[in-house]
Design a protein around this motif. Structure first.
Motif, PDB file in Angstrom:
ATOM      1  N   ILE A 181       0.854  -1.180   0.000  1.00  0.00           N
ATOM      2  CA  ILE A 181       0.000   0.000   0.000  1.00  0.00           C
ATOM      3  C   ILE A 181       0.891   1.230   0.000  1.00  0.00           C
ATOM      4  CG2 ILE A 181      -1.791   1.285   1.213  1.00  0.00           C
ATOM      5  CD1 ILE A 181      -2.767  -1.350   2.377  1.00  0.00           C
ATOM      6  N   LEU A 182       0.794   2.028  -1.058  1.00  0.00           N
ATOM      7  CA  LEU A 182       1.650   3.194  -1.239  1.00  0.00           C
ATOM      8  C   LEU A 182       0.837   4.471  -1.058  1.00  0.00           C
ATOM      9  CD1 LEU A 182       3.490   2.059  -4.496  1.00  0.00           C
ATOM     10  CD2 LEU A 182       3.981   1.432  -2.136  1.00  0.00           C
ATOM     11  N   THR A 183       1.417   5.443  -0.373  1.00  0.00           N
ATOM     12  CA  THR A 183       0.727   6.711  -0.164  1.00  0.00           C
ATOM     13  C   THR A 183       1.046   7.663  -1.316  1.00  0.00           C
ATOM     14  OG1 THR A 183       2.552   7.398   1.261  1.00  0.00           O
ATOM     15  CG2 THR A 183       0.575   6.552   2.334  1.00  0.00           C
ATOM     16  N   CYS A 184       0.492   7.348  -2.462  1.00  0.00           N
ATOM     17  CA  CYS A 184       0.597   8.218  -3.633  1.00  0.00           C
ATOM     18  C   CYS A 184      -0.609   7.940  -4.523  1.00  0.00           C
ATOM     19  CB  CYS A 184       1.902   7.989  -4.394  1.00  0.00           C
ATOM     20  SG  CYS A 184       1.990   6.422  -5.257  1.00  0.00           S
ATOM     21  N   THR A 185      -0.876   8.817  -5.448  1.00  0.00           N
ATOM     22  CA  THR A 185      -2.024   8.657  -6.326  1.00  0.00           C
ATOM     23  C   THR A 185      -1.682   7.753  -7.505  1.00  0.00           C
ATOM     24  OG1 THR A 185      -1.464  10.570  -7.691  1.00  0.00           O
ATOM     25  CG2 THR A 185      -2.823  10.964  -5.725  1.00  0.00           C
ATOM     26  N   LEU A 186      -2.714   7.255  -8.157  1.00  0.00           N
ATOM     27  CA  LEU A 186      -2.513   6.410  -9.334  1.00  0.00           C
ATOM     28  C   LEU A 186      -1.869   7.217 -10.461  1.00  0.00           C
ATOM     29  CD1 LEU A 186      -3.140   3.415  -9.946  1.00  0.00           C
ATOM     30  CD2 LEU A 186      -5.129   4.194 -11.237  1.00  0.00           C
ATOM     31  N   GLU A 190       1.346   6.220 -12.611  1.00  0.00           N
ATOM     32  CA  GLU A 190       1.270   6.159 -14.065  1.00  0.00           C
ATOM     33  C   GLU A 190       2.410   6.941 -14.707  1.00  0.00           C
ATOM     34  OE1 GLU A 190      -2.061   6.855 -17.605  1.00  0.00           O
ATOM     35  OE2 GLU A 190      -2.258   7.894 -15.688  1.00  0.00           O
ATOM     36  N   GLU A 191       2.760   8.070 -14.124  1.00  0.00           N
ATOM     37  CA  GLU A 191       3.844   8.894 -14.663  1.00  0.00           C
ATOM     38  C   GLU A 191       5.208   8.252 -14.467  1.00  0.00           C
ATOM     39  OE1 GLU A 191       3.259  12.511 -12.567  1.00  0.00           O
ATOM     40  OE2 GLU A 191       1.661  13.237 -13.892  1.00  0.00           O
ATOM     41  N   LYS A 192       5.359   7.477 -13.393  1.00  0.00           N
ATOM     42  CA  LYS A 192       6.655   6.903 -13.067  1.00  0.00           C
ATOM     43  C   LYS A 192       6.917   5.565 -13.748  1.00  0.00           C
ATOM     44  CE  LYS A 192       7.456   9.020  -8.516  1.00  0.00           C
ATOM     45  NZ  LYS A 192       8.872   9.395  -8.709  1.00  0.00           N
ATOM     46  N   LEU A 193       5.878   4.759 -13.945  1.00  0.00           N
ATOM     47  CA  LEU A 193       6.057   3.418 -14.493  1.00  0.00           C
ATOM     48  C   LEU A 193       6.355   3.457 -15.989  1.00  0.00           C
ATOM     49  CD1 LEU A 193       3.157   1.604 -12.631  1.00  0.00           C
ATOM     50  CD2 LEU A 193       5.599   1.102 -12.368  1.00  0.00           C
ATOM     51  N   SER A 196       6.057   1.050 -21.623  1.00  0.00           N
ATOM     52  CA  SER A 196       6.220  -0.146 -22.438  1.00  0.00           C
ATOM     53  C   SER A 196       5.598  -1.375 -21.786  1.00  0.00           C
ATOM     54  CB  SER A 196       7.708  -0.407 -22.696  1.00  0.00           C
ATOM     55  OG  SER A 196       8.408  -0.541 -21.463  1.00  0.00           O
ATOM     56  N   SER A 197       5.467  -1.364 -20.461  1.00  0.00           N
ATOM     57  CA  SER A 197       4.951  -2.527 -19.734  1.00  0.00           C
ATOM     58  C   SER A 197       3.625  -2.267 -19.020  1.00  0.00           C
ATOM     59  CB  SER A 197       5.984  -3.001 -18.700  1.00  0.00           C
ATOM     60  OG  SER A 197       7.203  -3.322 -19.310  1.00  0.00           O
ATOM     61  N   PHE A 198       3.364  -1.007 -18.664  1.00  0.00           N
ATOM     62  CA  PHE A 198       2.193  -0.707 -17.852  1.00  0.00           C
ATOM     63  C   PHE A 198       1.256   0.252 -18.585  1.00  0.00           C
ATOM     64  CE2 PHE A 198       5.424  -2.117 -14.958  1.00  0.00           C
ATOM     65  CZ  PHE A 198       4.738  -2.908 -14.052  1.00  0.00           C
ATOM     66  N   ILE A 199      -0.048  -0.006 -18.439  1.00  0.00           N
ATOM     67  CA  ILE A 199      -1.043   0.822 -19.108  1.00  0.00           C
ATOM     68  C   ILE A 199      -2.248   1.005 -18.194  1.00  0.00           C
ATOM     69  CG2 ILE A 199      -2.047  -1.206 -20.254  1.00  0.00           C
ATOM     70  CD1 ILE A 199      -2.751   0.645 -22.603  1.00  0.00           C
ATOM     71  N   VAL A 201      -6.028   1.194 -17.557  1.00  0.00           N
ATOM     72  CA  VAL A 201      -7.201   0.642 -18.235  1.00  0.00           C
ATOM     73  C   VAL A 201      -8.510   1.152 -17.638  1.00  0.00           C
ATOM     74  CG1 VAL A 201      -5.958  -1.443 -18.925  1.00  0.00           C
ATOM     75  CG2 VAL A 201      -7.214  -1.423 -16.747  1.00  0.00           C
ATOM     76  N   HIS A 202      -8.407   1.882 -16.538  1.00  0.00           N
ATOM     77  CA  HIS A 202      -9.591   2.368 -15.829  1.00  0.00           C
ATOM     78  C   HIS A 202      -9.118   3.473 -14.899  1.00  0.00           C
ATOM     79  CE1 HIS A 202     -12.823   2.209 -12.737  1.00  0.00           C
ATOM     80  NE2 HIS A 202     -13.599   1.863 -13.747  1.00  0.00           N
ATOM     81  N   ARG A 203     -10.001   4.336 -14.467  1.00  0.00           N
ATOM     82  CA  ARG A 203      -9.578   5.412 -13.562  1.00  0.00           C
ATOM     83  C   ARG A 203      -8.997   4.867 -12.268  1.00  0.00           C
ATOM     84  NH1 ARG A 203     -13.644   6.285  -9.715  1.00  0.00           N
ATOM     85  NH2 ARG A 203     -15.637   5.295 -10.181  1.00  0.00           N
ATOM     86  N   SER A 204      -9.279   3.592 -11.960  1.00  0.00           N
ATOM     87  CA  SER A 204      -8.794   3.007 -10.710  1.00  0.00           C
ATOM     88  C   SER A 204      -7.781   1.886 -10.898  1.00  0.00           C
ATOM     89  CB  SER A 204      -9.977   2.460  -9.890  1.00  0.00           C
ATOM     90  OG  SER A 204     -10.871   3.494  -9.540  1.00  0.00           O
ATOM     91  N   PHE A 205      -7.357   1.619 -12.142  1.00  0.00           N
ATOM     92  CA  PHE A 205      -6.464   0.476 -12.360  1.00  0.00           C
ATOM     93  C   PHE A 205      -5.390   0.753 -13.408  1.00  0.00           C
ATOM     94  CE2 PHE A 205     -10.233  -1.607 -10.646  1.00  0.00           C
ATOM     95  CZ  PHE A 205      -9.696  -2.550  -9.779  1.00  0.00           C
ATOM     96  N   ILE A 206      -4.164   0.331 -13.084  1.00  0.00           N
ATOM     97  CA  ILE A 206      -3.070   0.214 -14.044  1.00  0.00           C
ATOM     98  C   ILE A 206      -2.677  -1.257 -14.064  1.00  0.00           C
ATOM     99  CG2 ILE A 206      -0.639   0.755 -14.512  1.00  0.00           C
ATOM    100  CD1 ILE A 206      -1.075   3.447 -13.150  1.00  0.00           C
ATOM    101  N   ILE A 207      -2.462  -1.816 -15.248  1.00  0.00           N
ATOM    102  CA  ILE A 207      -2.088  -3.222 -15.324  1.00  0.00           C
ATOM    103  C   ILE A 207      -0.706  -3.395 -15.956  1.00  0.00           C
ATOM    104  CG2 ILE A 207      -4.513  -3.904 -15.555  1.00  0.00           C
ATOM    105  CD1 ILE A 207      -3.751  -4.657 -18.540  1.00  0.00           C
ATOM    106  N   ASN A 208      -0.070  -4.497 -15.594  1.00  0.00           N
ATOM    107  CA  ASN A 208       1.123  -4.954 -16.298  1.00  0.00           C
ATOM    108  C   ASN A 208       0.607  -5.755 -17.487  1.00  0.00           C
ATOM    109  OD1 ASN A 208       3.395  -6.255 -17.264  1.00  0.00           O
ATOM    110  ND2 ASN A 208       4.226  -6.689 -15.229  1.00  0.00           N
ATOM    111  N   ILE A 209       0.772  -5.220 -18.669  1.00  0.00           N
ATOM    112  CA  ILE A 209       0.121  -5.800 -19.839  1.00  0.00           C
ATOM    113  C   ILE A 209       0.607  -7.208 -20.139  1.00  0.00           C
ATOM    114  CG2 ILE A 209       1.706  -4.927 -21.600  1.00  0.00           C
ATOM    115  CD1 ILE A 209      -0.910  -4.126 -23.166  1.00  0.00           C
ATOM    116  N   SER A 210       1.810  -7.552 -19.690  1.00  0.00           N
ATOM    117  CA  SER A 210       2.330  -8.900 -19.921  1.00  0.00           C
ATOM    118  C   SER A 210       1.652  -9.941 -19.034  1.00  0.00           C
ATOM    119  CB  SER A 210       3.843  -8.930 -19.679  1.00  0.00           C
ATOM    120  OG  SER A 210       4.150  -8.720 -18.317  1.00  0.00           O
ATOM    121  N   LYS A 211       0.894  -9.495 -18.033  1.00  0.00           N
ATOM    122  CA  LYS A 211       0.217 -10.413 -17.108  1.00  0.00           C
ATOM    123  C   LYS A 211      -1.253 -10.643 -17.478  1.00  0.00           C
ATOM    124  CE  LYS A 211       3.910 -10.532 -14.529  1.00  0.00           C
ATOM    125  NZ  LYS A 211       4.769 -11.733 -14.459  1.00  0.00           N
ATOM    126  N   LEU A 212      -1.687 -10.080 -18.565  1.00  0.00           N
ATOM    127  CA  LEU A 212      -3.092 -10.187 -18.983  1.00  0.00           C
ATOM    128  C   LEU A 212      -3.453 -11.641 -19.292  1.00  0.00           C
ATOM    129  CD1 LEU A 212      -5.699  -8.658 -19.767  1.00  0.00           C
ATOM    130  CD2 LEU A 212      -4.742  -8.414 -22.060  1.00  0.00           C
TER     131      LEU A 212
END
Length: 244
Positions: A181-186, A190-193, A196-199, A201-212
């Motif tokens: 649990i990190l004390t920062c916003t999504l 999103e800006e830091k990740l 190429s690997s993270f996208i 997909v929703h206002r509440s979710f970022i996914i590792n696209i290779s794990k889909l």
């Protein structure tokens, strides 16, 4: 930030001086993360372990000086540096200033000057943490993320992240074995990740696209977790999948 939680790496090629520093730091209640004689070794150590403070000799033997080493380290992570130096000339001082050190300790030093200098730097670090207490300190390198936890920087490989879920001003970072649990916003994540690997997909979710695992009409699945796909993110997600 208590003294016993502050991890200090000593970069000094004179082993007698380094050993003396280690003894004095330990007696003052600090943790000595290591003693290294070469800048190249210091760079690798910082990338792997991320200590909280560096005591850096300016005139290291070898290919890299202390100033060169500090410049290389600061490209990856911003760690407070206190320089140890026997040189007090203006040219060395001006060159060292380019790396924005927290302080200088002139050799030969005594325990009192060491104690006071480090105490002042630690207090400044503490005040900096308090002024940014709503945003957790996060550093992302090429293949890993360092997250501040209980006064230390913990390493997590990016490839182990399944997805990240927003919970108001927090982010829940999910791996197969543990969640952080990190004390920062999504948005900050999103800006830091790496894109190429993270996208997102929703206002509440970022996914590792290779794990889909599963892609549905309005949702996807990762590790049996059903994640909604926001309408504004769907087209970008589909385009990314087609390029994999």
């Amino acid at each position: 930030m208590e003294n016993e939680k502050v991890s200090i790496l000593i970069v000094e090629d004179d082993m007698i001086i380094a050993a003396n520093l280690s003894i004095q730091l330990t007696s003052l209640g600090y943790e000595v993360a290591g003693i290294l004689p070469r800048g190249e070794e210091a760079i690798m150590h910082v990338r792997e372990h991320s200590p909280q403070l560096l005591l850096m000799d300016i005139n290291l033997k070898g290919a890299l000086s202390g100033i060169d080493t500090a410049k290389a380290i600061k490209k990856y992570i911003d760690i407070p540096i206190i320089y140890l130096t026997a040189n007090s000339d203006d040219a060395t001082f001006d060159k060292a200033k380019e790396t924005h050190p927290k302080a200088f300790i002139t050799k030969p030093f005594n325990k009192l000057s060491l104690q006071r200098t480090i105490a002042l730097v630690v207090e400044e670090m503490k005040e900096g943490n308090n002024s940014n207490q709503n945003t957790q300190h996060i550093e992302i390198l090429e293949d890993r993320i360092f997250v501040r936890h209980n006064g230390r920087m913990e390493k997590l490989l990016l490839e182990d992240i399944l997805y990240i879920e927003a919970d108001r001003n927090y982010c829940i970072l999910i791996t197969p074995k543990i969640k952080h649990i990190l004390t920062c916003t999504l948005k900050v994540m999103e800006e830091k990740l790496p894109k190429s690997s993270f996208i997102r997909v929703h206002r509440s979710f970022i996914i590792n696209i290779s794990k889909l695992d599963v892609l549905g009409d309005g949702h996807l699945e990762i590790g049996r977790k059903v994640i909604p796909i926001g309408k504004s993110h769907k087209e970008l997600l589909l385009n990314r999948i087609q390029t994999i």
